[in-house]
Scaffold this motif. Sequence first.
Motif, PDB file in Angstrom:
ATOM      1  N   GLN A 673      32.983  37.311  48.450  1.00 49.01           N
ATOM      2  CA  GLN A 673      32.308  37.089  49.727  1.00 49.01           C
ATOM      3  C   GLN A 673      32.344  35.620  50.176  1.00 49.01           C
ATOM      4  OE1 GLN A 673      28.183  38.169  49.359  1.00 49.01           O
ATOM      5  NE2 GLN A 673      27.884  37.034  47.448  1.00 49.01           N
ATOM      6  N   ASP A 674      32.496  34.679  49.221  1.00 45.19           N
ATOM      7  CA  ASP A 674      32.532  33.257  49.579  1.00 45.19           C
ATOM      8  C   ASP A 674      33.953  32.705  49.670  1.00 45.19           C
ATOM      9  OD1 ASP A 674      29.758  33.047  49.699  1.00 45.19           O
ATOM     10  OD2 ASP A 674      29.605  32.706  47.538  1.00 45.19           O
ATOM     11  N   ALA A 675      34.954  33.567  49.456  1.00 44.28           N
ATOM     12  CA  ALA A 675      36.343  33.100  49.532  1.00 44.28           C
ATOM     13  C   ALA A 675      36.746  32.852  50.978  1.00 44.28           C
ATOM     14  CB  ALA A 675      37.276  34.118  48.884  1.00 44.28           C
ATOM     15  N   ASP A 676      37.743  32.007  51.161  1.00 45.73           N
ATOM     16  CA  ASP A 676      38.287  31.779  52.497  1.00 45.73           C
ATOM     17  C   ASP A 676      39.387  32.777  52.824  1.00 45.73           C
ATOM     18  OD1 ASP A 676      37.095  29.077  53.482  1.00 45.73           O
ATOM     19  OD2 ASP A 676      37.630  28.723  51.400  1.00 45.73           O
ATOM     20  N   LEU A 677      40.096  33.240  51.794  1.00 44.24           N
ATOM     21  CA  LEU A 677      41.190  34.186  51.981  1.00 44.24           C
ATOM     22  C   LEU A 677      41.297  35.059  50.746  1.00 44.24           C
ATOM     23  CD1 LEU A 677      43.653  35.176  53.648  1.00 44.24           C
ATOM     24  CD2 LEU A 677      45.018  33.457  52.462  1.00 44.24           C
ATOM     25  N   VAL A 678      41.515  36.353  50.983  1.00 43.13           N
ATOM     26  CA  VAL A 678      41.624  37.311  49.885  1.00 43.13           C
ATOM     27  C   VAL A 678      42.976  38.014  49.980  1.00 43.13           C
ATOM     28  CG1 VAL A 678      40.626  39.352  48.787  1.00 43.13           C
ATOM     29  CG2 VAL A 678      39.124  37.661  49.890  1.00 43.13           C
ATOM     30  N   VAL A 703      38.637  50.741  54.670  1.00 46.33           N
ATOM     31  CA  VAL A 703      37.252  50.851  54.196  1.00 46.33           C
ATOM     32  C   VAL A 703      37.000  49.852  53.077  1.00 46.33           C
ATOM     33  CG1 VAL A 703      35.578  52.359  53.067  1.00 46.33           C
ATOM     34  CG2 VAL A 703      37.050  53.266  54.887  1.00 46.33           C
ATOM     35  N   LEU A 704      37.979  49.718  52.167  1.00 50.42           N
ATOM     36  CA  LEU A 704      37.840  48.822  51.022  1.00 50.42           C
ATOM     37  C   LEU A 704      37.669  47.375  51.453  1.00 50.42           C
ATOM     38  CD1 LEU A 704      38.053  48.383  47.892  1.00 50.42           C
ATOM     39  CD2 LEU A 704      40.517  48.117  48.237  1.00 50.42           C
ATOM     40  N   THR A 705      38.304  46.983  52.532  1.00 51.51           N
ATOM     41  CA  THR A 705      38.327  45.571  52.928  1.00 51.51           C
ATOM     42  C   THR A 705      37.460  45.272  54.151  1.00 51.51           C
ATOM     43  OG1 THR A 705      40.311  45.974  54.286  1.00 51.51           O
ATOM     44  CG2 THR A 705      40.661  45.289  52.012  1.00 51.51           C
ATOM     45  N   GLN A 706      36.651  46.230  54.584  1.00 48.82           N
ATOM     46  CA  GLN A 706      35.935  46.070  55.849  1.00 48.82           C
ATOM     47  C   GLN A 706      34.878  44.964  55.815  1.00 48.82           C
ATOM     48  OE1 GLN A 706      34.022  49.792  56.740  1.00 48.82           O
ATOM     49  NE2 GLN A 706      32.892  49.866  54.805  1.00 48.82           N
ATOM     50  N   ASP A 707      34.321  44.665  54.639  1.00 51.60           N
ATOM     51  CA  ASP A 707      33.266  43.652  54.547  1.00 51.60           C
ATOM     52  C   ASP A 707      33.752  42.354  53.904  1.00 51.60           C
ATOM     53  OD1 ASP A 707      31.330  45.356  55.676  1.00 51.60           O
ATOM     54  OD2 ASP A 707      31.014  46.331  53.739  1.00 51.60           O
ATOM     55  N   LEU A 708      35.063  42.163  53.828  1.00 49.21           N
ATOM     56  CA  LEU A 708      35.633  40.982  53.178  1.00 49.21           C
ATOM     57  C   LEU A 708      35.923  39.876  54.196  1.00 49.21           C
ATOM     58  CD1 LEU A 708      38.204  42.523  50.655  1.00 49.21           C
ATOM     59  CD2 LEU A 708      36.053  41.372  50.099  1.00 49.21           C
ATOM     60  N   PRO A 709      36.068  38.639  53.716  1.00 50.64           N
ATOM     61  CA  PRO A 709      36.592  37.570  54.588  1.00 50.64           C
ATOM     62  C   PRO A 709      38.039  37.881  54.971  1.00 50.64           C
ATOM     63  CG  PRO A 709      35.583  36.676  52.584  1.00 50.64           C
ATOM     64  CD  PRO A 709      35.735  38.158  52.376  1.00 50.64           C
ATOM     65  N   ALA A 710      38.736  36.901  55.551  1.00 50.68           N
ATOM     66  CA  ALA A 710      40.137  37.096  55.929  1.00 50.68           C
ATOM     67  C   ALA A 710      40.921  37.646  54.751  1.00 50.68           C
ATOM     68  CB  ALA A 710      40.741  35.773  56.384  1.00 50.68           C
ATOM     69  N   THR A 711      41.687  38.719  54.999  1.00 47.93           N
ATOM     70  CA  THR A 711      42.335  39.448  53.912  1.00 47.93           C
ATOM     71  C   THR A 711      43.800  39.711  54.231  1.00 47.93           C
ATOM     72  OG1 THR A 711      40.231  40.555  53.435  1.00 47.93           O
ATOM     73  CG2 THR A 711      42.227  41.510  52.461  1.00 47.93           C
ATOM     74  N   ALA A 712      44.660  39.459  53.235  1.00 44.85           N
ATOM     75  CA  ALA A 712      46.092  39.753  53.352  1.00 44.85           C
ATOM     76  C   ALA A 712      46.396  40.929  52.431  1.00 44.85           C
ATOM     77  CB  ALA A 712      46.921  38.538  52.966  1.00 44.85           C
ATOM     78  N   ILE A 713      46.586  42.117  53.014  1.00 42.85           N
ATOM     79  CA  ILE A 713      46.871  43.333  52.248  1.00 42.85           C
ATOM     80  C   ILE A 713      48.383  43.406  52.063  1.00 42.85           C
ATOM     81  CG2 ILE A 713      46.586  45.832  52.177  1.00 42.85           C
ATOM     82  CD1 ILE A 713      44.276  45.416  54.251  1.00 42.85           C
ATOM     83  N   THR A 714      48.840  43.369  50.827  1.00 43.49           N
ATOM     84  CA  THR A 714      50.247  43.086  50.525  1.00 43.49           C
ATOM     85  C   THR A 714      50.887  44.192  49.702  1.00 43.49           C
ATOM     86  OG1 THR A 714      49.655  40.738  50.454  1.00 43.49           O
ATOM     87  CG2 THR A 714      51.804  41.354  49.522  1.00 43.49           C
ATOM     88  N   VAL A 715      52.146  44.518  50.045  1.00 43.94           N
ATOM     89  CA  VAL A 715      52.936  45.422  49.222  1.00 43.94           C
ATOM     90  C   VAL A 715      54.343  44.833  49.099  1.00 43.94           C
ATOM     91  CG1 VAL A 715      53.520  46.853  51.227  1.00 43.94           C
ATOM     92  CG2 VAL A 715      53.823  47.770  48.920  1.00 43.94           C
ATOM     93  N   ALA A 716      54.820  44.676  47.867  1.00 42.13           N
ATOM     94  CA  ALA A 716      56.145  44.109  47.602  1.00 42.13           C
ATOM     95  C   ALA A 716      57.185  45.210  47.630  1.00 42.13           C
ATOM     96  CB  ALA A 716      56.150  43.405  46.242  1.00 42.13           C
ATOM     97  N   ALA A 717      58.278  44.986  48.363  1.00 44.45           N
ATOM     98  CA  ALA A 717      59.307  46.018  48.506  1.00 44.45           C
ATOM     99  C   ALA A 717      60.694  45.539  48.117  1.00 44.45           C
ATOM    100  CB  ALA A 717      59.329  46.518  49.951  1.00 44.45           C
ATOM    101  N   GLN A 718      60.914  44.218  48.095  1.00 38.52           N
ATOM    102  CA  GLN A 718      62.241  43.717  47.779  1.00 38.52           C
ATOM    103  C   GLN A 718      62.636  44.023  46.340  1.00 38.52           C
ATOM    104  OE1 GLN A 718      61.688  39.548  49.533  1.00 38.52           O
ATOM    105  NE2 GLN A 718      63.921  39.809  49.641  1.00 38.52           N
ATOM    106  N   ASP A 719      63.934  44.170  46.132  1.00 37.64           N
ATOM    107  CA  ASP A 719      64.453  44.420  44.786  1.00 37.64           C
ATOM    108  C   ASP A 719      64.549  43.095  44.032  1.00 37.64           C
ATOM    109  OD1 ASP A 719      65.519  45.598  42.564  1.00 37.64           O
ATOM    110  OD2 ASP A 719      67.570  45.712  43.366  1.00 37.64           O
ATOM    111  N   ILE A 720      63.378  42.482  43.840  1.00 36.70           N
ATOM    112  CA  ILE A 720      63.283  41.186  43.169  1.00 36.70           C
ATOM    113  C   ILE A 720      62.115  41.244  42.192  1.00 36.70           C
ATOM    114  CG2 ILE A 720      62.663  38.740  43.496  1.00 36.70           C
ATOM    115  CD1 ILE A 720      64.179  38.752  46.075  1.00 36.70           C
ATOM    116  N   ASP A 721      62.297  40.677  41.020  1.00 42.06           N
ATOM    117  CA  ASP A 721      61.213  40.595  40.050  1.00 42.06           C
ATOM    118  C   ASP A 721      60.341  39.397  40.413  1.00 42.06           C
ATOM    119  OD1 ASP A 721      59.516  40.694  37.912  1.00 42.06           O
ATOM    120  OD2 ASP A 721      60.985  39.955  36.446  1.00 42.06           O
TER     121      ASP A 721
END
Length: 727
Positions: A673-678, A703-721
């Motif tokens: 809740q006190d973070a600047d970015l999640v 729903v999971l992120t509705q009460d959070l500060p600024a949030t970057a919801i991320t999914v990795a798709a590139q064929d890179i480790d």
Amino acid sequence: MPQSVAKKFGTFKGVYTPSLLTILGVIMYLRMGWVVGHAGLLQSLIIVTISSLITFVTALSISATATNMKVEGGGAYYMISRSLGVEIGAAVGIPLFLAQALGISFYVVGFAESVISIFPDLSVPMVAVACLIALTALAYTSADLALKVQFFVLAAILLSLASFFWGTMNPPPLEEQVTQLISQESFWTVFAVFFPAVTGILSGVAMSGDLKDPSHSLPLGTIMAVLTGYVIYMTIPICLYYVVPESVLKSDLMVMAKISKVSQLFFIGIWGATLSSALGGLLGAPRTLQALAKDSVVFKQLSKTYGVDENPRTATLVSFIIALLGILLGDLNAIAPVLSMFYLTSYGLLNFSAGIEGLIASPSWRPKFKPHWALSMLGAFLCSATMFMINPGATFLAAASVFLVYYYMQTRNMVARWEDMRRGILMLLARYSIYKLGKTKPNAKSWRPNFLVLSGAPTNRWYLIEFAHHITSGKGFLTVASVLQKNESNIKRRLSFSESIQDYLKKRRVSALVEVSLADDVNDGLHALVQTYGMGALAPNTILLGETEKEENFRKYAEFIQFSYFNQKNVVMFREGINPIRERHRMIHVWWGRERQNAGLMLALAYMLQLSPDWKGAELYLNTIVKSEAEKTAAEKSLKNMLANGRLDVKLRIIVQEDWKESLSSTITKTSQDADLVFIGMRPPDEKESYEDYCNYYQSILVLTQDLPATAITVAAQDIDFAGIFV
């Protein structure tokens, strides 16, 4: 006065004579014997050949440039600014003007020193100032009259050379000196002394605006002057070597006068050489300053001309003042190497501009005189190498001066009235890089984000652009994209919208590309952007978009995320959050949900965010939830090992929560809740998964992120480790 009425000069008067008179100067009369004495005959001829080769190649480059454009006043400055841009032109033009103006002092003082060797009761400053006033009055009154006087000077020099060569046929006896007291100079020291002798071609180039036909006169006059000087400079060492003892050559700077059949002609020649060189500076320096003023690099008032021959009298007075200061300052030997560096810098850039024009081979590059581009590039290399060989310290000083002027010009954001070839240079580099990128496979060690930001109008979702800019600033690519419906717009509107976005980004100092496309359906247009935007390997690898809370759009959002993922595009969905981001950022939280790829990507983005000025000093936390203490111990060991190997300054927080699925939202909200970015990882879609199922998952993420500060919801798709970034 109309241009057609102004007096114009031909090849011989306007180029050949001033160039040759500057080449045949003080060094020929007072240092040629010294060069032969210290270097010997073979090395002297090598020095003359290398020096003349540099000048000759530069003359070829000047000829190519001059026959490809309408050359106006300003000579070297005009050519460089019209080829490489006003910033680089000014960076060379201002030091070149100072070199030309202070060079007047150098020649005038040389004349004064030769005069007091005959009349010792006089003083160097008194003679030099009187001479400067007389020459300035001549140049101030009429450039045509000044150039006519140079014919008499040329005749005097030729008579003095004839007297010298005649004297070598039956030389007078010369007393040898004690050689033990004379130190032996190195090859490059001797080279440094001689080289300024052949740097006179810019005197003719500086008169480019006063020529009848610059494209004809500049190549012919410059090349003929270089070749004439080369023949003379190759002949004098041979005569001196065989008729004068080595010790005399090393010690007696007036040896050519003693050999001359008529010694008075020698003094007439050296006076003519010094005065003509000073006069050449008084003609060339004001015209360089005038050209700078016309382009608003310096005060516009300095471009004013007078009389039927359009004489730049105001610029001439400024040149006089600088030359006068040079005389009053006294010893010019300390600044002589720096002046040579400025001339060589001009030579190098003239060669480079001609070489790069030939290499790019744009349709606009059609010179009547066309040497191979590799020859011009060789000239640029020889200029750079010679600068370092002559004086590394002066080279760095000259380079620093050029850089400071260039930086100042950049801050002025000047808009040139002409087109230059900088875009062509960038296209050449881009072509080479893109082709090379296409032959290499992306890997974790060299990975950089290439964002495609789907922001629409920047004013609507500026936070998306700002987030991507903070990550990519100096470290990746950023494209701001928007899709317009065809029934609401047209091509003209599309171009106007694109320009308005570019202006908006420029005002906020955001470096980004802009892509605006038209489509019958916005969703189809977004899909097309993901599939087709980019060039070869230089295509976006990460899609950045905002969230939508409109239920009618949920299915399209879920479908778009799936589509992007299966096209191997990483997806970051950014939510503004319940609180605005503080000006001073303090904390970044990364939540790892046991998806290795997501963790690596999120940590990479978070780390790059920390490197930006706006996020510098922010603490980075890696959070994860486990079901038991035993699982915590294993996770802690694994994660600490990964962070240690990755050299990351990350605080680790492992939370034990047996019923973590039921209280996941509240746990994450309470912790961050006190973070600047999640950063929160998003489950990658399955190929067999329906749009409806993934749409339901999307709603659960909201729903999971509705009460959070600024949030970057991320999914990795590139064929890179991505975890390999931190190995």
